[in-house]
Design a protein around this motif. Structure first.
Motif, PDB file in Angstrom:
ATOM      1  N   GLU A 130      -7.483   5.964   2.977  1.00 50.17           N
ATOM      2  CA  GLU A 130      -8.680   5.146   3.163  1.00 50.17           C
ATOM      3  C   GLU A 130      -8.553   3.824   2.421  1.00 50.17           C
ATOM      4  O   GLU A 130      -8.948   2.771   2.941  1.00 50.17           O
ATOM      5  N   LEU A 131      -8.006   3.874   1.228  1.00 49.91           N
ATOM      6  CA  LEU A 131      -7.819   2.648   0.450  1.00 49.91           C
ATOM      7  C   LEU A 131      -6.781   1.737   1.104  1.00 49.91           C
ATOM      8  O   LEU A 131      -6.970   0.521   1.191  1.00 49.91           O
ATOM      9  N   CYS A 132      -5.688   2.337   1.567  1.00 45.31           N
ATOM     10  CA  CYS A 132      -4.619   1.538   2.185  1.00 45.31           C
ATOM     11  C   CYS A 132      -5.062   0.883   3.496  1.00 45.31           C
ATOM     12  O   CYS A 132      -4.479  -0.112   3.915  1.00 45.31           O
ATOM     13  N   SER A 133      -6.063   1.452   4.142  1.00 46.22           N
ATOM     14  CA  SER A 133      -6.509   0.912   5.426  1.00 46.22           C
ATOM     15  C   SER A 133      -7.659  -0.086   5.297  1.00 46.22           C
ATOM     16  O   SER A 133      -8.079  -0.691   6.283  1.00 46.22           O
ATOM     17  N   LEU A 170      -8.350  -9.135  -6.845  1.00 48.43           N
ATOM     18  CA  LEU A 170      -7.223  -9.021  -5.914  1.00 48.43           C
ATOM     19  C   LEU A 170      -6.678 -10.387  -5.508  1.00 48.43           C
ATOM     20  O   LEU A 170      -7.436 -11.352  -5.388  1.00 48.43           O
ATOM     21  N   PRO A 171      -5.360 -10.446  -5.272  1.00 50.37           N
ATOM     22  CA  PRO A 171      -4.734 -11.726  -4.872  1.00 50.37           C
ATOM     23  C   PRO A 171      -5.342 -12.339  -3.614  1.00 50.37           C
ATOM     24  O   PRO A 171      -5.389 -13.553  -3.483  1.00 50.37           O
ATOM     25  N   LEU A 219      -6.375  -1.320  -7.264  1.00 50.77           N
ATOM     26  CA  LEU A 219      -6.399  -0.197  -6.333  1.00 50.77           C
ATOM     27  C   LEU A 219      -6.754   1.094  -7.062  1.00 50.77           C
ATOM     28  O   LEU A 219      -7.593   1.880  -6.596  1.00 50.77           O
ATOM     29  N   THR A 220      -6.138   1.305  -8.215  1.00 48.25           N
ATOM     30  CA  THR A 220      -6.410   2.512  -8.995  1.00 48.25           C
ATOM     31  C   THR A 220      -7.834   2.515  -9.526  1.00 48.25           C
ATOM     32  O   THR A 220      -8.510   3.550  -9.543  1.00 48.25           O
ATOM     33  N   ASN A 252       2.584   6.125   1.723  1.00 45.31           N
ATOM     34  CA  ASN A 252       3.682   6.825   1.062  1.00 45.31           C
ATOM     35  C   ASN A 252       4.270   5.965  -0.062  1.00 45.31           C
ATOM     36  O   ASN A 252       4.617   6.462  -1.134  1.00 45.31           O
ATOM     37  N   ALA A 253       4.357   4.650   0.193  1.00 44.97           N
ATOM     38  CA  ALA A 253       4.861   3.740  -0.841  1.00 44.97           C
ATOM     39  C   ALA A 253       3.929   3.730  -2.045  1.00 44.97           C
ATOM     40  O   ALA A 253       4.380   3.643  -3.196  1.00 44.97           O
ATOM     41  N   LEU A 254       2.623   3.808  -1.792  1.00 46.74           N
ATOM     42  CA  LEU A 254       1.644   3.873  -2.876  1.00 46.74           C
ATOM     43  C   LEU A 254       1.890   5.105  -3.742  1.00 46.74           C
ATOM     44  O   LEU A 254       1.920   5.030  -4.980  1.00 46.74           O
TER      45      LEU A 254
END
Length: 331
Positions: free
Chosen positions: A200-203, A247-248, A187-188, A263-265
């Motif tokens: 945008e990344l989370c979605s 990614l898994p 992700l990073t 927010n968790a990110l």
């Protein structure tokens, strides 16, 4: 022609007589404005109505709700609209500053109050002479427009000490050692390669990824557009493609790439890096990525298509080329 009955409560008889005289004067001059709704509603009443009717349909509505909740908790929300003055808004500004809120956050809340008053005047017949929360009548705190220029620092040598490794190397070592390495590392990396925002990344869903064409489609949290309301297609570098393949869920390719709340990110990232790299936030990666991409996309219009900035002024807030880098281009 009749006029709606007007009423208002005053502390003294003199104030009441003055107000009545003003009403009669307005009627006789044909400039009467019905202030019944303004007298009936407090600022808090308008905020709650706006929160229920308008905020849910706005991009970034969840964040706006948080700001509105803070305003509702303040004494300013208890004032009737006919009594609200610029000095009250200024006092709210000072209370926010005393509580340690950043200038940009205070400006955001002042602008929200101004927006709600304008909406109430235009749509809800809440007639007030002036928008006392406007920047013309209530000054904004200084420093709100100060640009944050935090970037990942390169490797360097401190006199008398061992070499300091590049912050990017330190960052990925810390992420790889964390509990959520399988998600946080790719992700990073994707954030650094694309300049995509946290939301945008989370979605992102697997249907948004085309590795054959090396393109990623950003649709935003609501699926209808990113923060600025647009769907955009972002080119993927080799490093970005490799991050996605690691990614898994790569073999299944269903659902979201990163099943993590925004927010968790932010919290997870902060917890991992705070002891290793001072004063670095996940959003700083967007500054870093935009500055890196500017080396590839020298045409600012092309760069804006990738980063999603709508204006050059907004792009400039994220592009930070250091003097050494610019000097190398002159060589």
């Amino acid at each position: 022609m009749g006029f709606p009955a007007q009423s208002k409560t005053f502390e003294t008889r003199t104030d009441a007589k003055r107000w009545a005289a003003d009403m009669e004067s307005e009627i006789s001059r044909g400039v009467f404005v019905d202030r019944a709704e303004a007298e009936r509603n407090t600022l808090g009443d308008l905020i709650r109505r706006y929160q229920a009717e308008i905020t849910p349909a706005k991009l970034g509505g969840d964040k706006e709700k948080g700001h509105l909740a803070v305003i509702l908790d303040d004494q300013i929300s208890q004032l009737r609209m006919t009594m609200l003055a610029s000095r009250d808004v200024a006092a709210f500004r000072e209370r926010m500053a005393a509580n340690g809120y950043a200038p940009a956050t205070i400006v955001r809340r002042l602008n929200l109050i101004a927006t709600i008053i304008n909406h109430a005047r235009a749509e809800w017949s809440v007639h007030v002479v002036d928008n006392v929360a406007s920047s013309k009548l209530t000054a904004r705190p200084k420093g709100a427009d100060r640009k944050r220029e935090r970037r990942l620092q390169p490797a360097r040598v401190i006199a008398g000490q061992e070499d300091c490794p590049a912050e990017e190397e330190t960052l990925f070592k810390a992420l790889a050692a964390g509990r959520h390495a399988a998600l946080m590392v790719p992700l990073t990396r994707l954030a650094l390669e694309t300049a995509a925002r946290q939301g945008e990344l989370c979605s992102l869903e697997w249907r948004d990824i085309d590795l054959d064409k090396r393109v990623m489609t950003i649709r935003g949290l609501g699926g209808e557009g990113s923060k600025n309301g647009e769907v955009r297609r972002v080119p993927l570098s080799t490093a970005a493609v490799e991050a996605i393949r690691s990614l898994p869920g790569y073999e299944v390719k269903a659902g979201r790439l990163f099943p993590v709340d925004q927010n968790a990110l932010k919290i997870t990232f902060a917890r991992v890096v705070r002891r290793k790299i001072p004063n670095l936030t996940f959003h700083d990666l967007r500054h870093e990525a935009t500055s890196r991409l500017a080396r590839v996309y020298t045409n600012p219009l092309e760069l804006m298509r990738v980063t999603g900035h709508k204006t050059l002024s907004m792009l400039s807030r994220y592009y930070h080329a250091d003097a050494e880098e610019l000097a190398r281009r002159l060589a």
